[in-house]
Design a protein around this motif. Sequence first.
Motif, short mmCIF file in Angstrom:
data_model
loop_
_atom_site.label_atom_id
_atom_site.label_comp_id
_atom_site.label_asym_id
_atom_site.label_seq_id
_atom_site.Cartn_x
_atom_site.Cartn_y
_atom_site.Cartn_z
N VAL A 110 0.83 -1.21 0.00
CA VAL A 110 0.00 0.00 0.00
C VAL A 110 0.87 1.27 0.00
CG1 VAL A 110 -1.76 1.25 1.30
CG2 VAL A 110 -1.85 -1.23 1.15
N LEU A 111 2.10 1.14 0.51
CA LEU A 111 2.97 2.32 0.61
C LEU A 111 3.38 2.84 -0.75
CD1 LEU A 111 5.40 1.27 3.48
CD2 LEU A 111 3.58 2.97 3.55
N PRO A 112 3.71 4.14 -0.85
CA PRO A 112 4.13 4.69 -2.13
C PRO A 112 5.45 4.05 -2.59
CG PRO A 112 3.69 6.43 -0.53
CD PRO A 112 3.65 5.15 0.21
N GLY A 113 5.49 3.72 -3.88
CA GLY A 113 6.76 3.33 -4.47
C GLY A 113 7.16 1.88 -4.32
N THR A 114 6.49 1.12 -3.46
CA THR A 114 6.93 -0.26 -3.25
C THR A 114 5.79 -1.24 -3.48
OG1 THR A 114 6.41 -0.06 -0.92
CG2 THR A 114 8.69 0.31 -1.53
N VAL A 115 6.14 -2.40 -4.07
CA VAL A 115 5.21 -3.52 -4.15
C VAL A 115 5.97 -4.74 -3.67
CG1 VAL A 115 4.02 -5.09 -5.70
CG2 VAL A 115 3.75 -2.65 -5.99
N CYS A 116 5.42 -5.45 -2.70
CA CYS A 116 6.11 -6.64 -2.21
C CYS A 116 5.84 -7.78 -3.18
CB CYS A 116 5.60 -7.00 -0.82
SG CYS A 116 6.40 -8.45 -0.19
N LEU A 147 -0.51 0.66 -19.43
CA LEU A 147 -0.08 0.65 -20.82
C LEU A 147 1.38 1.09 -20.97
CD1 LEU A 147 -3.04 2.08 -22.87
CD2 LEU A 147 -2.11 -0.22 -22.89
N ARG A 148 1.75 2.14 -20.21
CA ARG A 148 3.04 2.78 -20.50
C ARG A 148 4.20 2.11 -19.77
NH1 ARG A 148 3.47 8.86 -19.71
NH2 ARG A 148 5.26 8.58 -21.08
N PHE A 149 3.94 1.55 -18.56
CA PHE A 149 5.04 1.00 -17.80
C PHE A 149 5.66 -0.17 -18.56
CE2 PHE A 149 3.40 2.56 -13.43
CZ PHE A 149 3.78 3.83 -13.78
N PRO A 150 7.01 -0.26 -18.47
CA PRO A 150 7.71 -1.16 -19.38
C PRO A 150 7.59 -2.64 -19.02
CG PRO A 150 9.26 -0.03 -17.95
CD PRO A 150 7.93 0.57 -17.68
N ASP A 151 7.47 -3.00 -17.75
CA ASP A 151 7.46 -4.42 -17.43
C ASP A 151 6.33 -4.75 -16.47
OD1 ASP A 151 9.31 -4.58 -14.52
OD2 ASP A 151 9.12 -2.74 -15.71
N THR A 152 6.08 -6.04 -16.34
CA THR A 152 4.93 -6.49 -15.55
C THR A 152 4.99 -6.01 -14.11
OG1 THR A 152 4.81 -8.43 -16.92
CG2 THR A 152 3.67 -8.53 -14.83
N LEU A 153 6.20 -6.09 -13.50
CA LEU A 153 6.29 -5.72 -12.09
C LEU A 153 5.96 -4.24 -11.89
CD1 LEU A 153 9.34 -7.84 -10.93
CD2 LEU A 153 6.93 -8.15 -10.41
N SER A 154 6.37 -3.40 -12.84
CA SER A 154 6.03 -1.98 -12.71
C SER A 154 4.54 -1.77 -12.88
CB SER A 154 6.77 -1.16 -13.77
OG SER A 154 8.15 -1.36 -13.66
N ARG A 155 3.95 -2.57 -13.77
CA ARG A 155 2.51 -2.43 -13.98
C ARG A 155 1.75 -2.75 -12.71
NH1 ARG A 155 2.95 -5.62 -19.30
NH2 ARG A 155 3.86 -4.02 -20.63
N LEU A 156 2.34 -3.61 -11.89
CA LEU A 156 1.68 -3.92 -10.62
C LEU A 156 1.48 -2.67 -9.78
CD1 LEU A 156 3.39 -7.22 -9.46
CD2 LEU A 156 1.08 -6.89 -10.30
N HIS A 157 2.42 -1.72 -9.89
CA HIS A 157 2.27 -0.48 -9.12
C HIS A 157 1.00 0.24 -9.55
CE1 HIS A 157 6.21 -0.21 -7.05
NE2 HIS A 157 6.54 -1.06 -8.01
N ALA A 158 0.80 0.31 -10.87
CA ALA A 158 -0.40 0.99 -11.36
C ALA A 158 -1.64 0.31 -10.81
CB ALA A 158 -0.41 0.96 -12.88
N LEU A 159 -1.59 -1.00 -10.80
CA LEU A 159 -2.76 -1.76 -10.36
C LEU A 159 -3.01 -1.58 -8.87
CD1 LEU A 159 -4.87 -4.02 -10.93
CD2 LEU A 159 -3.10 -5.62 -10.27
N THR A 160 -1.97 -1.77 -8.06
CA THR A 160 -2.19 -1.81 -6.62
C THR A 160 -2.35 -0.42 -6.03
OG1 THR A 160 0.18 -1.86 -6.29
CG2 THR A 160 -0.97 -3.96 -6.24
N LYS A 161 -1.92 0.59 -6.73
CA LYS A 161 -1.97 1.91 -6.12
C LYS A 161 -3.02 2.81 -6.75
CE LYS A 161 2.60 1.59 -4.25
NZ LYS A 161 2.46 0.14 -4.17
#
Lengths: 153, 93, 488, 311
Positions: free
Chosen positions: A107-113, B25-39
Amino acid sequence: MRVLGFACLWIVLTEGDVSSAFLAVGAVASAAAADALLNRGRGVGPLSALRVIRVLGRVPLDSVKAGIDVAIRALRPSLPIRPGLVRVPIDVADPAVRVATAYLTTVLPGTVCVAVEPGGLRLHLIDRRRDVGAQVAQVAQDLERALRGGRHG
Amino acid sequence: MADFIAAAFILGGCFFFLAGTVGLLRFPDTLSRLHALTKADNLGLGLVAAGVAVHGGDLVIALKLLVVWVAALAASATVALLIGRAMVERDEP
Amino acid sequence: MEGIDPWWAAAVIVGAPLTGGVLAILWGALGHVWALAATAAMTAAAVVATARIGRHGVIHLALGGWSAPLGIHWRIDGLGALLILTTALVAMAVAWFAASPPRRMPPAFWPPFLFEVAALAALFMSWDVFNVYVALELASLAAVTLVAQGHGKAAVAAALRYLLVALAGAITTLLGVGLLYAGFGTLDLSILSRALAGPGLVGWLALALITVGLAAKAALFPLHTWLPAAHASAPAPGSALLSALVVEASLFVLLRVWMVGFAHAPVPGPALQSLGLIGAAGIVWGGLLAMRQRRLKLLLAFSTLTQVGYVVMVVPLSADPRWTELAWQGGGMVLVSHAFAKAAMFLGAGMIMDAAGHDRLENIRGAAHAMPMTLFAFAIGGINLIGLPPSGGFVAKWLLIEAALNGGQWWWAVPLAAGGLFTAAYLFRAVAVAFSAGDGGALAAVPRRQEVLVLMLALASLLLGLFPAQPLSVMAIGAPTHSWSAEP
Amino acid sequence: MNAGSLVDIPLAGMMVWLAWRAQAGPEPIGAALCFIVLGLLTILAWLRLGAPDVAIAEAAVGTGLTGVLLLEALAAPRPERPGRSTGVPAARRLLAVAALAGGAVLVAVLLRLPETSGLHAAVRERLPATGVSSPVTGVLLAFRAYDTLLEIGVLALAVAAGWGLAGEAPRPRPMSRDPVLDAFARRIVPLGVLVAGYLWWAGGSRPGGAFQAGTVLGVAWVILILTGLEEGPSPTRWHGRALVVGGFALFLAIGLAGPAMAGALLAFPSEWSVNLILLIEAALTISIAACLASLVALLMAAGEPGAGAGG
């Protein structure tokens, strides 16, 4: 304690409708039974309610910060991200606390576990130059105090 | 007034959904896309839920919506963990 | 029989096979017992219902006691009752056949078999377009399962293809049904029929969608490509049920939608004629392809396309309201007699396959010497498919051609007659091979019980031709009347 | 155009677009991500439609289903299908154009639809006779109970067919033990049980009922299967089969008693109507859950190497 939690949830769901009272006993009992079956011998000990609320209370705010952070990065034409993986050690023995920490970190900014490992967490950072070790350690410590409140004082 | 606040919340929620989708769409890899999804998407859902809660103006409904949001939050974090683990295992077995 | 509440007959007709299906899932080892009991009960109930309709006319029932437009209605008319009786009899014969040791079908066969029978009965009674869609879903799922139980990867591939077509057909039909509800606020066929006197764009689009969806399920040309592989891949009892009845149920629904649902709509002549063209194309194309087949089951599967084409002809032949009843009876006769004949022939083909280990035409030389009764039954079925006297198929075609000539649509008599010639060409070839001199001794022995059952089914199709008066008069009860304003 | 449609139109558009991307993308994980977002948007859509209870069910289902999807997508070997890009796109594009054209015609027709209220008035008028106060439940279990009965039959048959075709297929393999998934399952399943109970109760008076409750319970069961804490209903055990067909059997039995009790098939005597409906719903809830769990177990077993044709 758990039963109380389930009962509260039931009241919220049914909007306090009294006509559901009879069924409520059954539903809460079966939920508690399922919980007891699944979590036999895995009790987390007495909670420190105040600390739990303090930890959870930060979630909405963190979520807003994190959402704005990602939105800005996604919408800026220059796409300012430098993704990378790091390993962050956390010093807690209880696996339940590690898992809870993993959830809060997401949930924190910038990190995903992305993985929970025996000695710590595997995190994916949207900007790998940032140091998140201290932040995560703090979350873990808060959680441990909240969940183990009775034992550590 | 309540309607105005509700509309603002809901529109804000939609904005974050949009941003999340752009990120997807724009983030380059799957793990980065997770940020878009979870946040971003979670915040979007939270804001819309808040907007609906304000619109309804009922405490119990608001609590119910809170339950929905927390469930979705927990679900997306779990999914992120699962995907993340799978990706990491695939890249470095 | 007079005093029996029609509810009991109707409840047993659908309830018996459904109950049998539940029992077959719970106690699979006794599947054949449940199937025989359920189909026997269903046959008795169908006889009661048919007798009652003969005396008192159409049976009308509101499920749950909720009248239309809120609830769902059953309406059993003469042809519907005969088709239910046919379903029950054919299903009982097929169940008995499939229960025969030493080749008793495994426990997995019985649940889809019984659910299929229930869905067919439900389709022949339903008077509600959404309910028709639900029953078609059940029928399609059961049919796909029966196909997938055939041997090898080819059966699975055929089943998957069938599943995709059935799903596409279902979605298209559902869209049409949804449009009807959105446009006219009801799903009941009687009420829809009145509302559709002015169908507007919504009504016409719905008719087009439902027709395409049902055409895919009924294997109308050119949406027939899934059928041969599917019907040839299923185990013989499955093929018999699929080819004899499952395709026919979709066709029956199609007829109902055009002739009841849109009975008062100004259906334009060209629409009727193009439906006839589709039927004619199916007759010719099915015949041509059947001639090229080298395997008995495939040949039979292709011949179903021809029969499907005959039935569709009912719609254009009804263009002149004076001859609607004649065309309806002709189409009904095709449905009933083809069901018996095709069930007999597929079961017979299954026995040949069991005995010879394959069904390649060139190698069944002399089969008639090893199993004369079966080949005799096969020949009777063939007479029916070709439409030679004294079979039910002959009566059916006679009526259809008469309707065509009386109604001034002589051109439709051409494919109707030509279909018989095609059928004769390929069936004579198959029968000639079987009856020719050869070492029939190489064939394994087949159970006598199966031979008798196949013969009885074939004889039933013959009896329809010998004594057509009573079935035809029952078919006329509750036959649709329409007022399409267009002239052909 | 009001503020509501300002939200609804982009929402609907995004849902369609995501659905398209979820199936069009070459990469399974990308598709799974799209699917997850689609799930979130579906929750939103339910909120917009004023059905927070259904949104709860959706949130619960979204979790379980995406879990299954991910499992399937990630367990599959890396796709190396050069054949897929040759020849297929033309047919695909043709299909897409046909679908678009068909869609356009549909929209044109829908926009011209007359304002009929359908059967709402009739439902409202007759609803008191059923004893339930939710029009949805009234339609599903009273007015059109026969449709519902056949639909449940479809579900039970699907499971039976899967069992029949799978034969002696191996049991589903759980995902490798993972502390997160494990902890998640142990926490979420009791909540699922509670929510399912609630949805069943809610069916009497508002959106909810056996279908949603069964789905939530089924998803809880699926999560247990995924984590290896529990297996699906067993086709070889009597009680496993009974769980799957029990709901249908009870519904059918009560329906067939109708002509004797109330003068018509699937009719309920008015004094017992509401209790019978709740009883049927309870049985349906459990059976629907068992069916979903069985179907997922079958799908997982079919994914195993060496398994026969399943599903």
